[in-house]
Every structure is written in C-alpha cells, then in structure tokens.
Design an enzyme around this catalytic site. Sequence first.
Site, PDB file in Angstrom:
ATOM      1  N   LYS A  22       0.832  -1.207   0.000  1.00 12.27           N
ATOM      2  CA  LYS A  22       0.000   0.000   0.000  1.00 12.27           C
ATOM      3  C   LYS A  22       0.868   1.259   0.000  1.00 12.27           C
ATOM      4  O   LYS A  22       0.608   2.207  -0.753  1.00 12.27           O
ATOM      5  CB  LYS A  22      -0.895  -0.007   1.240  1.00 12.27           C
ATOM      6  CG  LYS A  22      -1.522   1.341   1.626  1.00 12.27           C
ATOM      7  CD  LYS A  22      -2.222   1.219   2.961  1.00 12.27           C
ATOM      8  CE  LYS A  22      -2.814   2.543   3.430  1.00 12.27           C
ATOM      9  NZ  LYS A  22      -1.781   3.463   3.975  1.00 12.27           N
ATOM     10  N   ASN A  23       1.911   1.257   0.818  1.00 13.22           N
ATOM     11  CA  ASN A  23       2.720   2.462   0.972  1.00 13.22           C
ATOM     12  C   ASN A  23       3.610   2.755  -0.232  1.00 13.22           C
ATOM     13  O   ASN A  23       4.224   3.815  -0.301  1.00 13.22           O
ATOM     14  CB  ASN A  23       3.568   2.363   2.243  1.00 13.22           C
ATOM     15  CG  ASN A  23       2.717   2.423   3.502  1.00 13.22           C
ATOM     16  OD1 ASN A  23       1.586   2.904   3.465  1.00 13.22           O
ATOM     17  ND2 ASN A  23       3.234   1.924   4.598  1.00 13.22           N
ATOM     18  N   ARG A  92      -4.656  10.060   3.926  1.00 13.36           N
ATOM     19  CA  ARG A  92      -3.486  10.919   4.033  1.00 13.36           C
ATOM     20  C   ARG A  92      -2.728  11.011   2.703  1.00 13.36           C
ATOM     21  O   ARG A  92      -2.108  12.029   2.397  1.00 13.36           O
ATOM     22  CB  ARG A  92      -2.578  10.342   5.128  1.00 13.36           C
ATOM     23  CG  ARG A  92      -1.215  10.974   5.243  1.00 13.36           C
ATOM     24  CD  ARG A  92      -1.289  12.356   5.836  1.00 13.36           C
ATOM     25  NE  ARG A  92       0.027  12.946   6.008  1.00 13.36           N
ATOM     26  CZ  ARG A  92       0.235  14.164   6.479  1.00 13.36           C
ATOM     27  NH1 ARG A  92      -0.788  14.912   6.822  1.00 13.36           N
ATOM     28  NH2 ARG A  92       1.442  14.641   6.594  1.00 13.36           N
ATOM     29  N   CYS A 116      -5.865   7.951   9.069  1.00 14.73           N
ATOM     30  CA  CYS A 116      -5.906   7.555  10.468  1.00 14.73           C
ATOM     31  C   CYS A 116      -5.528   8.724  11.376  1.00 14.73           C
ATOM     32  O   CYS A 116      -4.664   9.528  11.044  1.00 14.73           O
ATOM     33  CB  CYS A 116      -4.949   6.386  10.709  1.00 14.73           C
ATOM     34  SG  CYS A 116      -5.441   4.866   9.883  1.00 14.73           S
ATOM     35  N   ARG A 121       0.479  15.369  11.733  1.00 11.48           N
ATOM     36  CA  ARG A 121       1.392  14.913  10.666  1.00 11.48           C
ATOM     37  C   ARG A 121       1.496  16.051   9.657  1.00 11.48           C
ATOM     38  O   ARG A 121       0.877  16.025   8.608  1.00 11.48           O
ATOM     39  CB  ARG A 121       0.852  13.636  10.014  1.00 11.48           C
ATOM     40  CG  ARG A 121       0.822  12.468  10.963  1.00 11.48           C
ATOM     41  CD  ARG A 121       0.660  11.156  10.234  1.00 11.48           C
ATOM     42  NE  ARG A 121      -0.711  10.915   9.852  1.00 11.48           N
ATOM     43  CZ  ARG A 121      -1.118   9.848   9.183  1.00 11.48           C
ATOM     44  NH1 ARG A 121      -0.250   8.920   8.826  1.00 11.48           N
ATOM     45  NH2 ARG A 121      -2.385   9.685   8.870  1.00 11.48           N
ATOM     46  N   PRO A 122       2.246  17.087  10.010  1.00 16.81           N
ATOM     47  CA  PRO A 122       2.256  18.296   9.198  1.00 16.81           C
ATOM     48  C   PRO A 122       2.861  18.068   7.816  1.00 16.81           C
ATOM     49  O   PRO A 122       3.689  17.188   7.621  1.00 16.81           O
ATOM     50  CB  PRO A 122       3.126  19.266  10.010  1.00 16.81           C
ATOM     51  CG  PRO A 122       3.987  18.383  10.849  1.00 16.81           C
ATOM     52  CD  PRO A 122       3.153  17.185  11.176  1.00 16.81           C
ATOM     53  N   VAL A 123       2.397  18.912   6.875  1.00 12.37           N
ATOM     54  CA  VAL A 123       2.924  18.846   5.508  1.00 12.37           C
ATOM     55  C   VAL A 123       3.915  19.985   5.268  1.00 12.37           C
ATOM     56  O   VAL A 123       4.188  20.334   4.131  1.00 12.37           O
ATOM     57  CB  VAL A 123       1.777  18.905   4.467  1.00 12.37           C
ATOM     58  CG1 VAL A 123       0.873  17.696   4.614  1.00 12.37           C
ATOM     59  CG2 VAL A 123       0.975  20.199   4.591  1.00 12.37           C
ATOM     60  N   ASP A 124       4.467  20.529   6.342  1.00 13.26           N
ATOM     61  CA  ASP A 124       5.327  21.705   6.180  1.00 13.26           C
ATOM     62  C   ASP A 124       6.589  21.403   5.381  1.00 13.26           C
ATOM     63  O   ASP A 124       7.084  22.267   4.654  1.00 13.26           O
ATOM     64  CB  ASP A 124       5.694  22.290   7.554  1.00 13.26           C
ATOM     65  CG  ASP A 124       6.514  21.333   8.411  1.00 13.26           C
ATOM     66  OD1 ASP A 124       6.033  20.216   8.665  1.00 13.26           O
ATOM     67  OD2 ASP A 124       7.641  21.690   8.824  1.00 13.26           O
ATOM     68  N   ASP A 308       4.603   1.479  11.771  1.00  4.53           N
ATOM     69  CA  ASP A 308       3.391   0.729  11.455  1.00  4.53           C
ATOM     70  C   ASP A 308       3.351  -0.632  12.141  1.00  4.53           C
ATOM     71  O   ASP A 308       2.292  -1.248  12.248  1.00  4.53           O
ATOM     72  CB  ASP A 308       3.271   0.528   9.934  1.00  4.53           C
ATOM     73  CG  ASP A 308       2.690   1.745   9.227  1.00  4.53           C
ATOM     74  OD1 ASP A 308       2.193   2.650   9.924  1.00  4.53           O
ATOM     75  OD2 ASP A 308       2.735   1.785   7.990  1.00  4.53           O
ATOM     76  N   ARG A 400      -8.373  -0.445   4.447  1.00  6.22           N
ATOM     77  CA  ARG A 400      -7.531   0.568   3.815  1.00  6.22           C
ATOM     78  C   ARG A 400      -6.146   0.010   3.505  1.00  6.22           C
ATOM     79  O   ARG A 400      -5.482   0.471   2.578  1.00  6.22           O
ATOM     80  CB  ARG A 400      -7.399   1.800   4.719  1.00  6.22           C
ATOM     81  CG  ARG A 400      -8.675   2.617   4.840  1.00  6.22           C
ATOM     82  CD  ARG A 400      -8.456   3.895   5.647  1.00  6.22           C
ATOM     83  NE  ARG A 400      -7.315   4.604   5.116  1.00  6.22           N
ATOM     84  CZ  ARG A 400      -6.268   5.004   5.840  1.00  6.22           C
ATOM     85  NH1 ARG A 400      -6.223   4.758   7.136  1.00  6.22           N
ATOM     86  NH2 ARG A 400      -5.277   5.639   5.275  1.00  6.22           N
TER      87      ARG A 400
END
Length: 423
Positions: A22-23, A92, A116, A121-124, A308, A400
């Site tokens: 998946k990842n 995400r 989840c 979980r910032p996208v900075d 995970d 998922r």
Amino acid sequence: MQMITITGKQALHGRIRPAAAKNSTLPLLAATLLCRGPCRLQEVPALADVTTSLALLQAVGADVRRCGADLCTRPVQTLCGEIPESLAGAMRSSVFYLAPLLCRTGYVRLPLPGGCRLGPRPVDIHLAGLAAMGAEVELEGIAVTLRRKGPLHGVDFTLRLPSVGATLTLLMAACCARGRTVLRGAAQEPEIGDMVHFLQACGARIRGSGTPVLTVDGGCPLAGTAHRPLPDRIAAATYAAALAAAGGEVEICGCDPAVYGAFLRFLAETGVAVTRAGDCVRLARDPAAPLRGGARLTADAWPAFATDTAPLAAAVLLTAAGESEIYDRLFANRFACAAGFSALGAGCTAQGRRLHIDGGAALHGAAVTAPDLRGGAALLIAALAAEGQTTLRDPGHIRRGYADLPGELHSLGADCTAARGAA
C-alpha cells in the site's frame, strides 16, 4: 461497516505471500500523472485506499482503470488542479498529488488530507521544499493552494527530518524541475527506493537511492512503464505477528526478510523460531510455550523498528511474560488500540507516544472497535490469542491497508470470519 468475528486459540499453519505494498502503490499512482506514456502497476490488491486513489485520479481528469489485477493509466492532455474535499479527507495519501498536479497544471488546491488519526502529521516539509523550487504557497485554514508562474527549478534542500511523504513529494517535483535538485536528509525506507526505480524506468535521472542524499537532474520527459510495486513489508509483519500470537508454523514468501528484519529480530527475542531462506521466512512457535516479554522498543525512521509495526508488536507482547514498553518517535497517537487491548483483558497503559504493557495477560473475548488501520490489525491479532470469541467492529480502517485480512488469516487456520454489519 465490517464485523469480524474471531475465536481464539487456533494455531496457524501454511504459506502466505504479501500483496503489493500500500505504501508504495499509493504514491506510484500519483506519479503516473507525470508520465507522457501509459503506465501499468502490476498485481495491485483491491484496498480501500487504492479505490479512493482511483476515484481521485478520475476526479482530476486522469484516465485510469483496473485491468484484471493491474492498474492501467493513459496520458491525458488536460488535468484539473482541484482535489475534491471528500477524497482528500478520506486518506493521508492525497498529499502525494500536490507535486504532480502542480507540475502538470501550474495550480493545485488540496483540502487538508485525512486518514488515520495518529496525531499531528504536518505537511510543512512538503510545502517548504516546493516553495524552494519556486511554488507559491497559500494556506487557507482547511486547504493549501500552490501555484507556479513558470517551471519549477532545481534546489539544494535539506529536510528537517527524514519524512517519507516529503521525500516522495520532492522526488516527483524534482523530476520535472529545471536543473539539478539535491535532497539531503531524505528518508531511506524501501518504498523510497521503489519510487526511484519507477521514475528511473520512466526516464528520470536519479542518483543516491538507498542513501540520505538524493540527486535528481530534472527536466527530462518521463515515459510510461510497467512496474510491480514491492511486496508489503507491513503485511508480512502482520502475518508474522499473527503466528506469534496464535502459535503454529507459517512460511511468508515473496517478501525479502531484510525489509522487515527489525520486526523479525523482535519476534526471535520473544521466543519465536525464525528461519530465513531467500525471499521467504519460516516462523514457528509452540502455543503451549509462553513468549518472553521485557522488550524495550522504539519506533522510528528506517532502518529502525517501523512505526506501522508498533501496534502489532504490542499485540504480541500482551501475553508475554514480563513488562514491556514501546515508544513511537514518529506519531503522537499510535496506540489508540490500548483501550481495545484492555477490553480483551490486557494490562496496558498508553501515555502519549509511550505504551506500557504489563505482560502475562490471560486474554478473553470481547467486543472491540478498530481505532485506525494498524491498531485494528493489532486487535485482530490479540484476539487470536484470546480465550473465547471476539467481535471486532471495523468502520473501514483495516480494508484501507489489507484487501481481506480476516480471509487471509482464515486461510492459515484462524477461526476468523467477516461480514457486513450495520453502521
């Protein structure tokens, strides 16, 4: 809604092969938007997040469809940069569409992505890297908008931490940017290498795969390719954890044991017999023999213990003799499954990033709810070690990341069935 019924204390036996990861699959689907030729991702399981990704691709105008077990894309002339809120909020991985749509359309608006609830979980880092390449970034409460007035340009950029998502985003952007990009402090997870292999097969010039410094000479047109995403190392760890909890003997094939080696070493320390042979690993445990506890695990970036797999390890340690502790450096709410563990009779306490496990629990069946993807899988694993029947209510989290985890475990001998239930 899925209702999973598990009757514990059934040893597992047989052989199983993890599906495509998946990842890897989700960012690879986003990367196909950069390609001028058709792409084929081979043997991709029917995960809920894959279905959401296909809907997102179609919503922005991409030509994508299922071709048997494969996913096939064909290039289109025009794409839309508006990502629907309903799809962005469902996973995400919608963040992976920032770079491809910015490169293709010059504009992208992304409602803040969901998935989840593992804490902030910032996208900075994604945004800082894209801004350094020339993107204009506008934050507007529930969404982020990116624009570019000309082509992105190469940059020497240092990630403040080895974020897998940001590394993937900036790799995709760098392939389209003019000039050379150097990404320092990049993530080194196997899924990064899988993206590099895909992009190189399409014509990208990337050096440094497997190291913290990636160099990309951008601006080359990307053709299409056929690519098989790497096997799912988290699924492999899930099957291994199930064996440890239930006992028996299982062979996991088709996934290099080295990519989940930290988890296999942990299982060996608990008393599971682990034998590696090529791309297979054989695991055995006498159900009558207690597992050893006393573990002190820290989940962190590759090659450390994978975040995970932290809830999966916790499920194994509930019945092990001795107190154990797991700390997750990456996510602040990784152990939402602790309430479910307690309902099953385990002594455990979650405090922020830390989970304390008393060990030695005599687990019993109960009604529990999956709080997230890996936490739901962990509750299923714990139920395999419990006396009596457990009902696991899953609002959709487990599918998922696993096409049919109850069915896969049932094929190994678990008394485990799934049925649709009322919401």
